[in-house]
Design a protein around this motif. Structure first.
Motif, PDB file in Angstrom:
ATOM      1  N   ASP A   1     -29.651  20.341   4.783  1.00  0.00           N
ATOM      2  CA  ASP A   1     -28.915  19.896   3.595  1.00  0.00           C
ATOM      3  C   ASP A   1     -27.460  20.349   3.642  1.00  0.00           C
ATOM      4  OD1 ASP A   1     -31.146  18.646   2.596  1.00  0.00           O
ATOM      5  OD2 ASP A   1     -31.576  20.162   1.079  1.00  0.00           O
ATOM      6  N   ALA A   2     -27.229  21.584   4.084  1.00  0.00           N
ATOM      7  CA  ALA A   2     -25.863  22.089   4.181  1.00  0.00           C
ATOM      8  C   ALA A   2     -25.068  21.296   5.218  1.00  0.00           C
ATOM      9  CB  ALA A   2     -25.874  23.569   4.530  1.00  0.00           C
ATOM     10  N   ARG A   3     -25.704  20.955   6.329  1.00  0.00           N
ATOM     11  CA  ARG A   3     -25.024  20.155   7.359  1.00  0.00           C
ATOM     12  C   ARG A   3     -24.696  18.769   6.814  1.00  0.00           C
ATOM     13  NH1 ARG A   3     -21.860  20.839  11.858  1.00  0.00           N
ATOM     14  NH2 ARG A   3     -21.666  18.769  12.740  1.00  0.00           N
ATOM     15  N   TYR A   4     -25.607  18.200   6.017  1.00  0.00           N
ATOM     16  CA  TYR A   4     -25.362  16.902   5.403  1.00  0.00           C
ATOM     17  C   TYR A   4     -24.120  16.958   4.508  1.00  0.00           C
ATOM     18  CZ  TYR A   4     -25.892  12.860   2.369  1.00  0.00           C
ATOM     19  OH  TYR A   4     -25.650  11.706   1.655  1.00  0.00           O
ATOM     20  N   VAL A   5     -24.003  18.015   3.703  1.00  0.00           N
ATOM     21  CA  VAL A   5     -22.837  18.182   2.822  1.00  0.00           C
ATOM     22  C   VAL A   5     -21.567  18.331   3.656  1.00  0.00           C
ATOM     23  CG1 VAL A   5     -21.784  19.650   1.048  1.00  0.00           C
ATOM     24  CG2 VAL A   5     -24.222  19.147   0.955  1.00  0.00           C
ATOM     25  N   PHE A   6     -21.644  19.102   4.748  1.00  0.00           N
ATOM     26  CA  PHE A   6     -20.492  19.284   5.631  1.00  0.00           C
ATOM     27  C   PHE A   6     -20.044  17.939   6.211  1.00  0.00           C
ATOM     28  CE2 PHE A   6     -18.680  19.845   9.851  1.00  0.00           C
ATOM     29  CZ  PHE A   6     -17.675  20.758   9.601  1.00  0.00           C
ATOM     30  N   GLU A   7     -21.000  17.160   6.725  1.00  0.00           N
ATOM     31  CA  GLU A   7     -20.655  15.866   7.322  1.00  0.00           C
ATOM     32  C   GLU A   7     -20.187  14.860   6.282  1.00  0.00           C
ATOM     33  OE1 GLU A   7     -23.871  14.565   9.832  1.00  0.00           O
ATOM     34  OE2 GLU A   7     -23.492  16.192  11.276  1.00  0.00           O
ATOM     35  N   ALA A   8     -20.693  14.944   5.050  1.00  0.00           N
ATOM     36  CA  ALA A   8     -20.220  14.061   3.987  1.00  0.00           C
ATOM     37  C   ALA A   8     -18.760  14.354   3.663  1.00  0.00           C
ATOM     38  CB  ALA A   8     -21.090  14.226   2.738  1.00  0.00           C
ATOM     39  N   ARG A   9     -18.361  15.618   3.772  1.00  0.00           N
ATOM     40  CA  ARG A   9     -16.981  16.015   3.471  1.00  0.00           C
ATOM     41  C   ARG A   9     -16.034  15.753   4.634  1.00  0.00           C
ATOM     42  NH1 ARG A   9     -12.332  16.634   2.547  1.00  0.00           N
ATOM     43  NH2 ARG A   9     -11.326  18.421   1.620  1.00  0.00           N
ATOM     44  N   TYR A  10     -16.442  16.136   5.839  1.00  0.00           N
ATOM     45  CA  TYR A  10     -15.538  16.083   6.996  1.00  0.00           C
ATOM     46  C   TYR A  10     -15.877  15.005   8.006  1.00  0.00           C
ATOM     47  CZ  TYR A  10     -13.767  20.515   5.303  1.00  0.00           C
ATOM     48  OH  TYR A  10     -13.210  21.489   4.529  1.00  0.00           O
ATOM     49  N   GLY A  11     -17.003  14.341   7.854  1.00  0.00           N
ATOM     50  CA  GLY A  11     -17.424  13.338   8.829  1.00  0.00           C
ATOM     51  C   GLY A  11     -18.194  13.992   9.960  1.00  0.00           C
ATOM     52  N   ALA A  12     -18.831  13.154  10.762  1.00  0.00           N
ATOM     53  CA  ALA A  12     -19.637  13.672  11.867  1.00  0.00           C
ATOM     54  C   ALA A  12     -18.754  14.117  13.030  1.00  0.00           C
ATOM     55  CB  ALA A  12     -20.634  12.623  12.332  1.00  0.00           C
ATOM     56  N   ALA A  13     -17.535  13.594  13.125  1.00  0.00           N
ATOM     57  CA  ALA A  13     -16.615  13.948  14.212  1.00  0.00           C
ATOM     58  C   ALA A  13     -15.531  14.881  13.689  1.00  0.00           C
ATOM     59  CB  ALA A  13     -15.989  12.694  14.792  1.00  0.00           C
ATOM     60  N   VAL A  14     -15.011  15.698  14.567  1.00  0.00           N
ATOM     61  CA  VAL A  14     -13.931  16.624  14.219  1.00  0.00           C
ATOM     62  C   VAL A  14     -12.660  15.809  13.981  1.00  0.00           C
ATOM     63  CG1 VAL A  14     -12.571  18.566  15.075  1.00  0.00           C
ATOM     64  CG2 VAL A  14     -14.990  18.407  15.631  1.00  0.00           C
ATOM     65  N   PRO A  15     -11.892  16.129  12.926  1.00  0.00           N
ATOM     66  CA  PRO A  15     -10.649  15.396  12.686  1.00  0.00           C
ATOM     67  C   PRO A  15      -9.717  15.477  13.906  1.00  0.00           C
ATOM     68  CG  PRO A  15     -11.181  16.786  10.812  1.00  0.00           C
ATOM     69  CD  PRO A  15     -12.138  17.141  11.902  1.00  0.00           C
ATOM     70  N   GLU A  16      -8.973  14.419  14.127  1.00  0.00           N
ATOM     71  CA  GLU A  16      -8.078  14.337  15.289  1.00  0.00           C
ATOM     72  C   GLU A  16      -7.098  15.512  15.312  1.00  0.00           C
ATOM     73  OE1 GLU A  16      -4.762  11.308  17.083  1.00  0.00           O
ATOM     74  OE2 GLU A  16      -6.391  10.474  15.894  1.00  0.00           O
ATOM     75  N   GLY A  17      -6.960  16.129  16.472  1.00  0.00           N
ATOM     76  CA  GLY A  17      -6.037  17.243  16.649  1.00  0.00           C
ATOM     77  C   GLY A  17      -6.659  18.613  16.399  1.00  0.00           C
ATOM     78  N   PHE A  18      -7.846  18.648  15.838  1.00  0.00           N
ATOM     79  CA  PHE A  18      -8.511  19.911  15.513  1.00  0.00           C
ATOM     80  C   PHE A  18      -9.598  20.224  16.530  1.00  0.00           C
ATOM     81  CE2 PHE A  18      -6.748  18.734  11.465  1.00  0.00           C
ATOM     82  CZ  PHE A  18      -6.410  19.936  10.878  1.00  0.00           C
ATOM     83  N   ARG A  19      -9.895  21.511  16.633  1.00  0.00           N
ATOM     84  CA  ARG A  19     -11.101  21.962  17.331  1.00  0.00           C
ATOM     85  C   ARG A  19     -11.995  22.585  16.268  1.00  0.00           C
ATOM     86  NH1 ARG A  19     -10.314  26.259  21.204  1.00  0.00           N
ATOM     87  NH2 ARG A  19      -8.640  26.883  19.839  1.00  0.00           N
ATOM     88  N   LEU A  20     -13.282  22.407  16.412  1.00  0.00           N
ATOM     89  CA  LEU A  20     -14.237  22.992  15.472  1.00  0.00           C
ATOM     90  C   LEU A  20     -15.056  24.024  16.218  1.00  0.00           C
ATOM     91  CD1 LEU A  20     -15.405  22.867  12.584  1.00  0.00           C
ATOM     92  CD2 LEU A  20     -17.049  21.192  13.451  1.00  0.00           C
ATOM     93  N   LEU A  21     -15.030  25.272  15.726  1.00  0.00           N
ATOM     94  CA  LEU A  21     -15.770  26.367  16.351  1.00  0.00           C
ATOM     95  C   LEU A  21     -16.785  26.932  15.372  1.00  0.00           C
ATOM     96  CD1 LEU A  21     -12.729  28.282  17.910  1.00  0.00           C
ATOM     97  CD2 LEU A  21     -14.208  26.606  19.033  1.00  0.00           C
ATOM     98  N   ASP A  22     -17.826  27.528  15.909  1.00  0.00           N
ATOM     99  CA  ASP A  22     -18.826  28.228  15.106  1.00  0.00           C
ATOM    100  C   ASP A  22     -18.409  29.688  15.045  1.00  0.00           C
ATOM    101  OD1 ASP A  22     -21.009  29.478  13.983  1.00  0.00           O
ATOM    102  OD2 ASP A  22     -22.462  28.637  15.381  1.00  0.00           O
ATOM    103  N   ALA A  23     -18.050  30.191  13.864  1.00  0.00           N
ATOM    104  CA  ALA A  23     -17.594  31.581  13.695  1.00  0.00           C
ATOM    105  C   ALA A  23     -18.642  32.444  12.990  1.00  0.00           C
ATOM    106  CB  ALA A  23     -16.277  31.602  12.923  1.00  0.00           C
TER     107      ALA A  23
END
Length: 182
Positions: free
Chosen positions: A66-88
């Motif tokens: 459910d949390a991943r669904y909320v994340f993808e609803a907000r930011y999309g399934a792909a990382v925004p152009e120019g950004f890197r997405l890391l697990d911290a």
């Protein structure tokens, strides 16, 4: 809010980054996503976000659909152009578990390494520098480690470290103080 099965997503753009929390909201029983984290207190596992909300990270990090669904609803399934997405999440968990002295937060940025190196120099080693970087400092308004992600934050930390260094070097020698000081 108390988050279980939490993750920390770090958006990186150049030498700056910001973290958002995602997890299962124990009180409301749903997936939740925070605004960017502005301060983190590892002693209480509590993060303050840009919106002013406080999030308590419950137990170890984990994954929640459910949390991943909320994340993808907000930011999309792909990382925004120019950004890197890391697990911290592991970085936060190490801080919570009291292992801050085992690894200082180095992300590879030259500017970040300069600030961490200055902290090691001022405090006499990596362990003492890590304790300072991870402790809450009311004068700075956050833990120093949380300020490392922006150019303005790194400048503020370098200035504070220089102030500490100069204050230590200007300290009077041991002995009685002169009586003519006002």
């Amino acid at each position: 809010m108390q988050l279980a099965r939490w993750q920390v997503y770090r958006f990186v753009l150049g030498d700056q980054y910001w973290d958002v929390l995602s997890g299962w909201d124990l009180a409301k029983g749903c997936g939740r996503l925070s605004t960017p984290v502005v301060a983190f207190d590892p002693s209480t596992a509590t993060a303050r976000t840009h919106s002013g909300r406080l999030y308590v990270l419950d137990a170890e990090p984990g994954y929640d659909d459910d949390a991943r669904y909320v994340f993808e609803a907000r930011y999309g399934a792909a990382v925004p152009e120019g950004f890197r997405l890391l697990d911290a999440a592991d970085e936060y968990w190490q801080l919570i578990a009291g292992q801050a002295h085992t690894r200082l937060p180095r992300q590879g940025s030259r500017a970040l390494n300069v600030v961490v190196g200055k902290a090691e120099e001022v405090f006499g080693g990596a362990d003492s520098a890590a304790l300072w970087l991870m402790a809450n400092h009311p004068l700075l308004g956050a833990t120093p480690a949380m300020l490392l992600g922006s150019k303005a934050g790194r400048r503020l930390l370098y200035a504070e470290l220089t102030r500490i260094e100069l204050a230590d070097s200007a300290a009077p020698a041991a002995g009685p103080l002169p009586t003519d000081i006002c």
